[in-house]
Write a protein that holds these residues in place. Structure first.
Motif, PDB file in Angstrom:
ATOM      1  N   LEU A  80      -3.678   8.730  -2.886  1.00  7.10           N
ATOM      2  CA  LEU A  80      -3.204  10.096  -2.672  1.00  7.10           C
ATOM      3  C   LEU A  80      -3.147  10.349  -1.170  1.00  7.10           C
ATOM      4  CD1 LEU A  80      -2.506  12.832  -4.082  1.00  7.10           C
ATOM      5  CD2 LEU A  80      -4.943  13.394  -3.883  1.00  7.10           C
ATOM      6  N   ALA A  81      -2.005  10.818  -0.673  1.00  5.80           N
ATOM      7  CA  ALA A  81      -1.821  10.980   0.769  1.00  5.80           C
ATOM      8  C   ALA A  81      -2.725  12.041   1.372  1.00  5.80           C
ATOM      9  CB  ALA A  81      -0.357  11.312   1.078  1.00  5.80           C
ATOM     10  N   ARG A  82      -2.883  13.144   0.686  1.00  2.00           N
ATOM     11  CA  ARG A  82      -3.753  14.235   1.123  1.00  2.00           C
ATOM     12  C   ARG A  82      -4.432  14.813  -0.110  1.00  2.00           C
ATOM     13  NH1 ARG A  82      -2.652  12.131   5.221  1.00  2.00           N
ATOM     14  NH2 ARG A  82      -1.906  13.035   7.177  1.00  2.00           N
ATOM     15  N   LEU A  83      -5.656  15.234   0.052  1.00  3.94           N
ATOM     16  CA  LEU A  83      -6.397  15.791  -1.073  1.00  3.94           C
ATOM     17  C   LEU A  83      -5.698  17.042  -1.600  1.00  3.94           C
ATOM     18  CD1 LEU A  83      -9.031  15.599  -2.762  1.00  3.94           C
ATOM     19  CD2 LEU A  83     -10.048  17.172  -1.093  1.00  3.94           C
ATOM     20  N   ASP A  84      -5.553  17.108  -2.915  1.00  3.05           N
ATOM     21  CA  ASP A  84      -5.011  18.297  -3.564  1.00  3.05           C
ATOM     22  C   ASP A  84      -6.173  19.245  -3.855  1.00  3.05           C
ATOM     23  OD1 ASP A  84      -3.948  20.247  -5.194  1.00  3.05           O
ATOM     24  OD2 ASP A  84      -2.850  18.855  -6.486  1.00  3.05           O
ATOM     25  N   PRO A  85      -6.256  20.392  -3.173  1.00  7.60           N
ATOM     26  CA  PRO A  85      -7.398  21.292  -3.368  1.00  7.60           C
ATOM     27  C   PRO A  85      -7.454  21.913  -4.756  1.00  7.60           C
ATOM     28  CG  PRO A  85      -5.728  22.350  -2.000  1.00  7.60           C
ATOM     29  CD  PRO A  85      -5.299  20.925  -2.179  1.00  7.60           C
ATOM     30  N   GLN A  86      -6.351  21.803  -5.491  1.00 10.41           N
ATOM     31  CA  GLN A  86      -6.299  22.402  -6.824  1.00 10.41           C
ATOM     32  C   GLN A  86      -6.718  21.431  -7.928  1.00 10.41           C
ATOM     33  OE1 GLN A  86      -5.691  25.655  -6.846  1.00 10.41           O
ATOM     34  NE2 GLN A  86      -5.393  25.484  -4.624  1.00 10.41           N
ATOM     35  N   VAL A  87      -6.916  20.166  -7.577  1.00 10.03           N
ATOM     36  CA  VAL A  87      -7.204  19.151  -8.589  1.00 10.03           C
ATOM     37  C   VAL A  87      -8.463  18.384  -8.202  1.00 10.03           C
ATOM     38  CG1 VAL A  87      -6.351  17.086  -9.776  1.00 10.03           C
ATOM     39  CG2 VAL A  87      -4.755  18.907  -9.155  1.00 10.03           C
ATOM     40  N   PRO A  88      -9.466  18.332  -9.047  1.00 10.46           N
ATOM     41  CA  PRO A  88     -10.667  17.546  -8.733  1.00 10.46           C
ATOM     42  C   PRO A  88     -10.294  16.091  -8.457  1.00 10.46           C
ATOM     43  CG  PRO A  88     -11.054  18.943 -10.648  1.00 10.46           C
ATOM     44  CD  PRO A  88      -9.582  19.016 -10.361  1.00 10.46           C
TER      45      PRO A  88
ATOM     46  N   SER B 166       0.865  -1.180   0.000  1.00  7.85           N
ATOM     47  CA  SER B 166       0.000   0.000   0.000  1.00  7.85           C
ATOM     48  C   SER B 166       0.899   1.226   0.000  1.00  7.85           C
ATOM     49  CB  SER B 166      -0.898  -0.011   1.244  1.00  7.85           C
ATOM     50  OG  SER B 166      -1.528   1.240   1.420  1.00  7.85           O
ATOM     51  N   VAL B 167       0.778   2.051  -1.026  1.00  6.84           N
ATOM     52  CA  VAL B 167       1.672   3.204  -1.191  1.00  6.84           C
ATOM     53  C   VAL B 167       0.866   4.498  -1.270  1.00  6.84           C
ATOM     54  CG1 VAL B 167       3.415   4.303  -2.657  1.00  6.84           C
ATOM     55  CG2 VAL B 167       3.399   1.800  -2.391  1.00  6.84           C
ATOM     56  N   LYS B 168       1.260   5.474  -0.467  1.00  4.58           N
ATOM     57  CA  LYS B 168       0.701   6.825  -0.557  1.00  4.58           C
ATOM     58  C   LYS B 168       1.641   7.694  -1.384  1.00  4.58           C
ATOM     59  CE  LYS B 168       0.413   7.099   3.932  1.00  4.58           C
ATOM     60  NZ  LYS B 168       0.569   5.659   4.244  1.00  4.58           N
ATOM     61  N   PHE B 169       1.067   8.631  -2.122  1.00  2.00           N
ATOM     62  CA  PHE B 169       1.862   9.511  -2.954  1.00  2.00           C
ATOM     63  C   PHE B 169       1.280  10.916  -2.892  1.00  2.00           C
ATOM     64  CE2 PHE B 169      -1.687   8.476  -5.634  1.00  2.00           C
ATOM     65  CZ  PHE B 169      -1.914   9.623  -6.366  1.00  2.00           C
ATOM     66  N   GLY B 170       1.966  11.851  -3.516  1.00  3.01           N
ATOM     67  CA  GLY B 170       1.428  13.203  -3.675  1.00  3.01           C
ATOM     68  C   GLY B 170       2.078  14.275  -2.847  1.00  3.01           C
ATOM     69  N   ALA B 171       2.653  13.906  -1.700  1.00  3.32           N
ATOM     70  CA  ALA B 171       3.297  14.906  -0.843  1.00  3.32           C
ATOM     71  C   ALA B 171       4.647  15.294  -1.439  1.00  3.32           C
ATOM     72  CB  ALA B 171       3.482  14.355   0.570  1.00  3.32           C
TER      73      ALA B 171
END
Length: 332
Positions: free
Chosen positions: A129-137, A85-90
């Motif tokens: 995605l580790a945390r929601l990106d507020p700039q991307v739906p 299980s891998v989180k990404f985005g940060a």
């Protein structure tokens, strides 16, 4: 711990993903709680897999890639035993800082490319995605991961620390296996609104922070390099008040002949068959203690007594600092 145990698996939602009731969280093996030992970390991963643990949880930003490379070393000749299980985005900076979140489709495909290389695998089992990106739906982010599922690089899609609206929107694009969210005896916010929606949609839970970063097991920050020194629950009078609460948990655990941390994990296990606690063991001794919790059976009377003694509203301090709390879609 060299023998696999016949303990009933749990289903992560309705996607068909079956896992051991506890997952191993590997973040602490890359310095978040102070100094680490790669050899002991690898030995701990091996011990977990040998016991029957299947799900290993990491993030591509843990140790700026160190954690994935460590797991890659540990999985040599053992890949078939593990689900990743891998989180990404940060986003990280060279000085160890944080640069925000990027959930754009191009970034998704870039992140996964490097993760596959660092892990030394041809696919990742759960990607989130580790945390929601507020700039991307969220539809765009999930759509990009769905393309990777179609291409064979990803098996299942998960979510992390998002709220009800985001969960529904994501699940409408592609079936979601599980939501990873902090949940413990003293972090129970998801119970009111988020968990009912997960049950409705057939989405599982991978619960991290089940020991509230060691607070419920009696662990306290060790000094420089331990990020808990910046968390409100471990600061000043908050810590003193919270330790008084933990003393009550310790008393109940002693009556059962177990450790408070084991009782805290058993409590999470008892709160739903769709919940898989993520235990953050960095050493084999910590792992052995946590694994013993799968053999602790709690009755409804036990649960009521524990929850009456340690009310979630009595905890002092939020689980993250104010800035980080504002970044959590799950808290909005």
């Amino acid at each position: 711990m060299t023998t696999e145990h016949s303990i009933a698996s749990r289903q992560l939602g309705s996607t068909g993903l079956s896992v051991f009731p506890l997952a191993l969280g590997c973040m602490g093996m890359s310095g978040m709680y102070g100094t680490t030992d790669d050899n002991e970390s690898i030995a701990t991963i091996h011990a977990a897999l040998d016991y029957g643990v299947t799900l290993l949880d990491t993030g591509d930003f843990y140790g700026s890639g160190h954690n994935e490379m460590l797991i890659g070393r540990a999985l040599q000749n053992r890949r078939e035993k593990a689900l990743l299980s891998v989180k990404f985005g940060a986003l990280r900076t060279p000085d160890g800082g944080w640069g925000g979140v990027d959930g754009s489709p191009a970034a998704v495909k870039n992140f996964v490319t490097y993760s596959l290389t660092r892990l030394g695998v041809d696919h990742i089992d759960v990607y989130r995605l580790a945390r929601l990106d507020p700039q991307v739906p969220i539809e765009d982010t999930i759509g990009a991961i769905a393309d990777l599922v179609q291409a064979g690089y990803i098996r299942y899609i998960g979510l992390s620390e998002v709220g009800v609206d985001t969960i529904r929107r994501a699940h409408a694009v592609h079936p979601i296996s599980d939501l990873q969210i902090e949940y413990s005896l003293i972090s129970r916010t998801p119970e009111s609104e988020i968990f009912p929606v997960l049950r409705e949609l057939g989405i599982g839970v991978t619960a991290y922070g089940v020991l509230s970063r060691g607070l419920l097991s009696g662990s306290i920050p060790t000094g420089q390099g331990d990020f808990r020194t910046h968390l409100p629950r471990f600061s000043g009078e908050n810590l003193a008040q919270n330790q008084r609460l933990v003393a009550q948990l310790t008393e109940i655990a002693a009556e059962k002949g177990i450790l408070p941390g084991q009782l805290a994990i058993a409590w999470v296990l008892a709160k739903g068959e769709n919940i898989v606690p993520v235990i953050g063991a960095r050493k084999r001794t910590q792992l052995a203690e946590s694994l013993a919790a799968v053999n602790v059976n709690l009755s409804s009377t036990d649960l009521n007594r524990i929850e009456a003694a340690i009310s979630a509203t009595a905890i002092a301090g939020s689980r993250y600092d104010q800035h980080q709390m504002q970044m959590l879609d799950s808290e909005k």
